[in-house]
Design a protein around this motif. Structure first.
Motif, PDB file in Angstrom:
ATOM      1  N   LYS A 204      -3.076  80.151  42.290  1.00 53.05           N
ATOM      2  CA  LYS A 204      -3.843  81.425  42.676  1.00 53.05           C
ATOM      3  C   LYS A 204      -2.929  82.510  43.429  1.00 53.05           C
ATOM      4  O   LYS A 204      -3.222  83.433  43.148  1.00 53.05           O
ATOM      5  N   GLU A 205      -1.918  81.927  43.919  1.00 49.76           N
ATOM      6  CA  GLU A 205      -1.021  82.973  44.507  1.00 49.76           C
ATOM      7  C   GLU A 205      -0.175  83.780  43.608  1.00 49.76           C
ATOM      8  O   GLU A 205       0.012  84.747  43.775  1.00 49.76           O
ATOM      9  N   TRP A 206       0.203  82.937  42.635  1.00 47.35           N
ATOM     10  CA  TRP A 206       1.012  83.590  41.522  1.00 47.35           C
ATOM     11  C   TRP A 206       0.001  84.616  40.696  1.00 47.35           C
ATOM     12  O   TRP A 206       0.434  85.488  40.370  1.00 47.35           O
ATOM     13  N   TYR A 207      -1.087  84.142  40.467  1.00 46.94           N
ATOM     14  CA  TYR A 207      -1.960  84.947  39.558  1.00 46.94           C
ATOM     15  C   TYR A 207      -2.171  86.282  40.503  1.00 46.94           C
ATOM     16  O   TYR A 207      -2.118  87.477  39.810  1.00 46.94           O
ATOM     17  N   ASN A 208      -2.363  86.294  41.921  1.00 46.19           N
ATOM     18  CA  ASN A 208      -2.648  87.507  42.531  1.00 46.19           C
ATOM     19  C   ASN A 208      -1.223  88.306  42.591  1.00 46.19           C
ATOM     20  O   ASN A 208      -1.195  89.633  42.448  1.00 46.19           O
TER      21      ASN A 208
ATOM     22  N   TYR B 217     -11.036  77.118  30.019  1.00 46.94           N
ATOM     23  CA  TYR B 217      -9.548  76.673  30.429  1.00 46.94           C
ATOM     24  C   TYR B 217      -9.238  77.314  31.635  1.00 46.94           C
ATOM     25  O   TYR B 217      -8.205  77.178  32.238  1.00 46.94           O
ATOM     26  N   ALA B 218      -9.949  78.580  32.061  1.00 48.58           N
ATOM     27  CA  ALA B 218      -9.252  79.456  33.056  1.00 48.58           C
ATOM     28  C   ALA B 218      -9.796  79.041  34.404  1.00 48.58           C
ATOM     29  O   ALA B 218     -10.923  78.777  34.506  1.00 48.58           O
ATOM     30  N   ASP B 219      -9.223  79.225  35.662  1.00 49.74           N
ATOM     31  CA  ASP B 219      -9.673  79.313  36.946  1.00 49.74           C
ATOM     32  C   ASP B 219      -9.751  80.426  37.545  1.00 49.74           C
ATOM     33  O   ASP B 219     -10.297  80.741  38.693  1.00 49.74           O
ATOM     34  N   ALA B 220      -9.393  81.642  36.887  1.00 45.06           N
ATOM     35  CA  ALA B 220      -9.314  82.978  37.416  1.00 45.06           C
ATOM     36  C   ALA B 220      -8.781  83.923  36.245  1.00 45.06           C
ATOM     37  O   ALA B 220      -8.007  83.517  35.344  1.00 45.06           O
ATOM     38  N   ALA B 221      -9.527  85.126  36.374  1.00 48.63           N
ATOM     39  CA  ALA B 221      -9.215  86.060  35.129  1.00 48.63           C
ATOM     40  C   ALA B 221      -9.523  87.590  35.535  1.00 48.63           C
ATOM     41  O   ALA B 221     -10.737  87.690  36.005  1.00 48.63           O
ATOM     42  N   ALA B 222      -8.592  88.240  35.212  1.00 50.99           N
ATOM     43  CA  ALA B 222      -9.038  89.909  35.461  1.00 50.99           C
ATOM     44  C   ALA B 222      -8.538  90.458  34.435  1.00 50.99           C
ATOM     45  O   ALA B 222      -7.565  90.348  33.725  1.00 50.99           O
TER      46      ALA B 222
ATOM     47  N   VAL C 184      -0.297  77.501  34.218  1.00 53.26           N
ATOM     48  CA  VAL C 184       0.185  78.730  33.585  1.00 53.26           C
ATOM     49  C   VAL C 184      -0.526  79.996  34.156  1.00 53.26           C
ATOM     50  O   VAL C 184      -1.900  79.979  34.012  1.00 53.26           O
ATOM     51  N   VAL C 185       0.373  80.988  34.417  1.00 55.08           N
ATOM     52  CA  VAL C 185      -0.460  82.394  34.507  1.00 55.08           C
ATOM     53  C   VAL C 185      -0.095  83.311  33.449  1.00 55.08           C
ATOM     54  O   VAL C 185       1.410  83.342  33.230  1.00 55.08           O
ATOM     55  N   GLU C 186      -0.948  83.755  32.881  1.00 58.14           N
ATOM     56  CA  GLU C 186      -0.469  84.704  31.566  1.00 58.14           C
ATOM     57  C   GLU C 186      -0.721  86.046  32.098  1.00 58.14           C
ATOM     58  O   GLU C 186      -1.857  86.531  32.728  1.00 58.14           O
ATOM     59  N   THR C 187       0.309  86.989  31.521  1.00 57.70           N
ATOM     60  CA  THR C 187      -0.103  88.398  31.519  1.00 57.70           C
ATOM     61  C   THR C 187       0.079  88.851  30.268  1.00 57.70           C
ATOM     62  O   THR C 187       1.040  88.515  29.345  1.00 57.70           O
ATOM     63  N   SER C 188      -1.212  89.513  29.660  1.00 53.28           N
ATOM     64  CA  SER C 188      -1.063  90.023  28.124  1.00 53.28           C
ATOM     65  C   SER C 188      -1.703  91.156  27.941  1.00 53.28           C
ATOM     66  O   SER C 188      -2.621  91.637  28.268  1.00 53.28           O
ATOM     67  N   ILE C 189      -0.935  92.153  27.317  1.00 51.75           N
ATOM     68  CA  ILE C 189      -1.257  93.517  26.917  1.00 51.75           C
ATOM     69  C   ILE C 189      -1.163  93.836  25.597  1.00 51.75           C
ATOM     70  O   ILE C 189      -0.162  93.236  24.974  1.00 51.75           O
ATOM     71  N   GLY C 190      -2.022  94.631  25.184  1.00 47.34           N
ATOM     72  CA  GLY C 190      -1.975  94.955  23.823  1.00 47.34           C
ATOM     73  C   GLY C 190      -1.191  96.226  23.467  1.00 47.34           C
ATOM     74  O   GLY C 190      -1.461  97.161  24.225  1.00 47.34           O
ATOM     75  N   LEU C 191       0.004  96.255  22.684  1.00 46.71           N
ATOM     76  CA  LEU C 191       0.849  97.084  22.566  1.00 46.71           C
ATOM     77  C   LEU C 191       0.286  98.379  22.046  1.00 46.71           C
ATOM     78  O   LEU C 191       0.430  99.674  22.627  1.00 46.71           O
ATOM     79  N   ASP C 192      -0.629  98.165  21.322  1.00 42.54           N
ATOM     80  CA  ASP C 192      -1.318  99.106  20.399  1.00 42.54           C
ATOM     81  C   ASP C 192      -2.381  99.967  21.242  1.00 42.54           C
ATOM     82  O   ASP C 192      -2.359 101.481  21.601  1.00 42.54           O
ATOM     83  N   ARG C 193      -2.986  99.294  22.182  1.00 40.35           N
ATOM     84  CA  ARG C 193      -3.914  99.813  23.322  1.00 40.35           C
ATOM     85  C   ARG C 193      -3.003 100.479  24.400  1.00 40.35           C
ATOM     86  O   ARG C 193      -3.375 101.729  24.753  1.00 40.35           O
ATOM     87  N   MET C 194      -1.739  99.956  24.588  1.00 38.43           N
ATOM     88  CA  MET C 194      -0.904 100.934  25.443  1.00 38.43           C
ATOM     89  C   MET C 194      -0.692 102.137  24.844  1.00 38.43           C
ATOM     90  O   MET C 194      -0.406 103.266  25.615  1.00 38.43           O
ATOM     91  N   PHE C 195      -0.096 102.141  23.754  1.00 38.70           N
ATOM     92  CA  PHE C 195       0.247 103.393  23.007  1.00 38.70           C
ATOM     93  C   PHE C 195      -0.764 104.441  23.129  1.00 38.70           C
ATOM     94  O   PHE C 195      -0.598 105.547  23.210  1.00 38.70           O
TER      95      PHE C 195
END
Length: 513
Positions: A280-284, A315-320, A370-381
């Motif tokens: 939880k703390e790593w997620y925040n 599988y998740a216990d928090a998501a944003a 596991v805490v995941e950060t995932s960004i779409g490169l095309d969306r960022m573009f």
């Protein structure tokens, strides 16, 4: 909405006209929802990758990189749940014969309500002028609250129905909201059906012995199956992360909105392995870290918002999501998920191999969370490009189109322009380019009057124009012009490198985080 659509059309045509994005296989009439990054697009894309990689890997001692293969053993996708549950709810209109994602139809309906809220806000802002308090208005105005309540009710019902796989109710919702087909304008809908999004292919020389494979629908699994390899060879101690930039493929039936939703796209992901109980703390902490990275680019704080998920993946216990205000409304740009130990435990079960970490401090082995950060490169573009494209009215009444891409990401950092094509001025220009090109992408432009060249570079997103004139021959000075302010200064040729560095270096920009 019309205004937003016009703006989006301008973004798409500007991207083509200035060599950022082309339709794939255009000479064969193209391939729907597949795009090629052109000569400027590939530079911007690479700069975004580098800006992310430096922030994620280079600046963190406990995060390392990986580049895993697109093909993976087919059991990987059984373990990850993609074979059984990687579906989109689809609905067809019987009159237009067009197929739509049912959830997207409903979300688009909510976006229209959102634009009504925006209209109310704009009207009130005009009425109250400087005294206008946007937050207070949104949280107290009965009409706005009514709209917001309607949106929340619709999305919450849709979320619950999809989670329960109650596709009948999803169709009922579409009918109750009187949603029509954008093409035929009718409500003549089929039932809602699930459709798996993975592209299948074969591996092997003969049809009899060929193995069924998939093109990976996400890059994360390549990280999970290599967790132990990286941990052992890199002697990594938990908490640590593995970052990756790579292609993924989804057979999107309703791919649209330009490069926002494509069939072949690129992801920038980092999976951070932590001790169970600390997730939880790593997620925040990662939520905060990632929004700071976005804000460091200066695209405007008001263009970002967090959307916390009520409906969580199994599988998740928090998501944003970090949502960005695209020309077609707020949409997901990056996801931050606390994935618990689902992935590693599932691969452990399906492979029969232990995927555990021995924690010397606790003197015990466990499957990390596991805490995941995932960004779409095309969306960022698209976020950077669409936000940067502006039309400005100048003091003399004329307008200019300028692509105010953050200087750190701009494809070309400076254009060198000799005032005339003679008297040795082009030679000096070439000398300047030869000196600067080791550090930055520089371009040469000698065609047309200098004012028109400035406009061309503005529209291309080039932060600096350097003009060489006859005075340069006498005192080795040039005029440097800033894209955003159009301010011009006389500077020594020897100072050019340090002036450009100060504005475009990744260090300067990333230190804002």
């Amino acid at each position: 909405m019309a205004n937003q659509e016009d703006k989006f059309k301008k973004v798409i045509s500007h991207a083509k006209e200035y060599g950022y994005i082309f339709q794939s296989s255009e000479i064969y009439d193209g391939l729907s929802a597949v795009y090629d990054y052109a000569q400027n697009g590939v530079e911007l894309k690479n700069n975004i990758k580098q800006y992310w990689w430096k922030a994620m890997v280079q600046l963190h001692e406990n995060i390392v990189g990986l580049d895993s293969a697109i093909f993976m053993h087919p059991t990987t996708w059984k373990a990850s749940g993609h074979v059984d549950a990687f579906n989109d709810p689809l609905i067809d209109n019987k009159d237009s014969k067009k197929r739509y994602r049912a959830d997207v139809l409903i979300e688009d309906y909510c976006t229209k309500i959102e634009s009504k809220i925006e209209k109310e806000v704009n009207k009130a802002a005009k009425r109250f002028g400087d005294a206008f308090n946007k937050q207070e208005f949104i949280s107290t105005n009965p009409r706005v609250l009514g709209y917001q309540e309607k949106i929340n009710t619709i999305l919450s019902r849709m979320g619950q129905s999809l989670e329960k796989e109650d596709l009948v109710d999803v169709k009922n919702l579409i009918e109750e909201l009187d949603i029509v087909c954008p093409v035929s304008g009718t409500k003549n809908w089929t039932e809602v059906k699930q459709f798996n999004l993975m592209f299948g292919t074969k591996l092997g020389a003969s049809a009899d012995s060929a193995m069924d494979l998939y093109l990976r629908p996400e890059t994360a699994q390549g990280i999970f199956v290599n967790f132990l390899n990286v941990q052992k060879t890199g002697r990594m101690k938990i908490p640590f992360g593995i970052a990756q930039i790579g292609k993924a493929f989804r057979n999107e039936i309703v791919a649209r909105q330009f490069i926002f939703r494509q069939r072949e796209f690129e992801q920038m992901e980092m999976q951070f392995f932590v001790r169970p109980g600390t997730q939880k703390e790593w997620y925040n902490s990662w939520k905060e870290n990632r929004i700071k990275w976005h804000l460091s680019l200066g695209l405007g704080e008001e263009n970002y918002r967090f959307h916390n998920h009520d409906k969580l993946a199994h599988y998740a216990d928090a998501a944003a999501d970090i949502e960005f205000k695209f020309p077609f409304g707020f949409k997901e740009l990056e996801g931050i998920h606390s994935r618990t130990d689902f992935d590693l435990s599932s691969h452990e079960k399906h492979s029969g191999k232990k995927l555990q970490y021995f924690d010397h401090e606790l003197n015990e082995s466990y499957v990390p969370y596991v805490v995941e950060t995932s960004i779409g490169l095309d969306r960022m573009f698209l976020a950077v490009f669409s936000n940067s494209l502006v039309e400005e009215e100048l003091e003399n009444g004329s307008t200019r189109t300028v692509l105010k891409i953050p200087a750190v990401l701009a494809p070309t950092k400076a254009a060198v322009l000799p005032l005339v094509k003679k008297d040795g001025l082009p030679d000096i220009a070439k000398e300047i380019i030869n000196d600067l090109k080791w550090d930055h992408k520089i371009t040469y432009d000698e065609k047309d009057a200098v004012g028109r060249r400035y406009r061309r570079q503005d529209a291309n997103g080039t932060p600096f124009c350097i003009t060489i004139d006859h005075q340069t021959i006498e005192d080795k000075t040039v005029t440097i012009r800033h894209r955003d302010t159009m301010e011009q200064k006389r500077v020594a040729i020897s100072d050019l490198k340090s002036i450009i560095d100060a504005e475009v270096s990744m260090k300067t920009w990333l230190q804002k985080i």
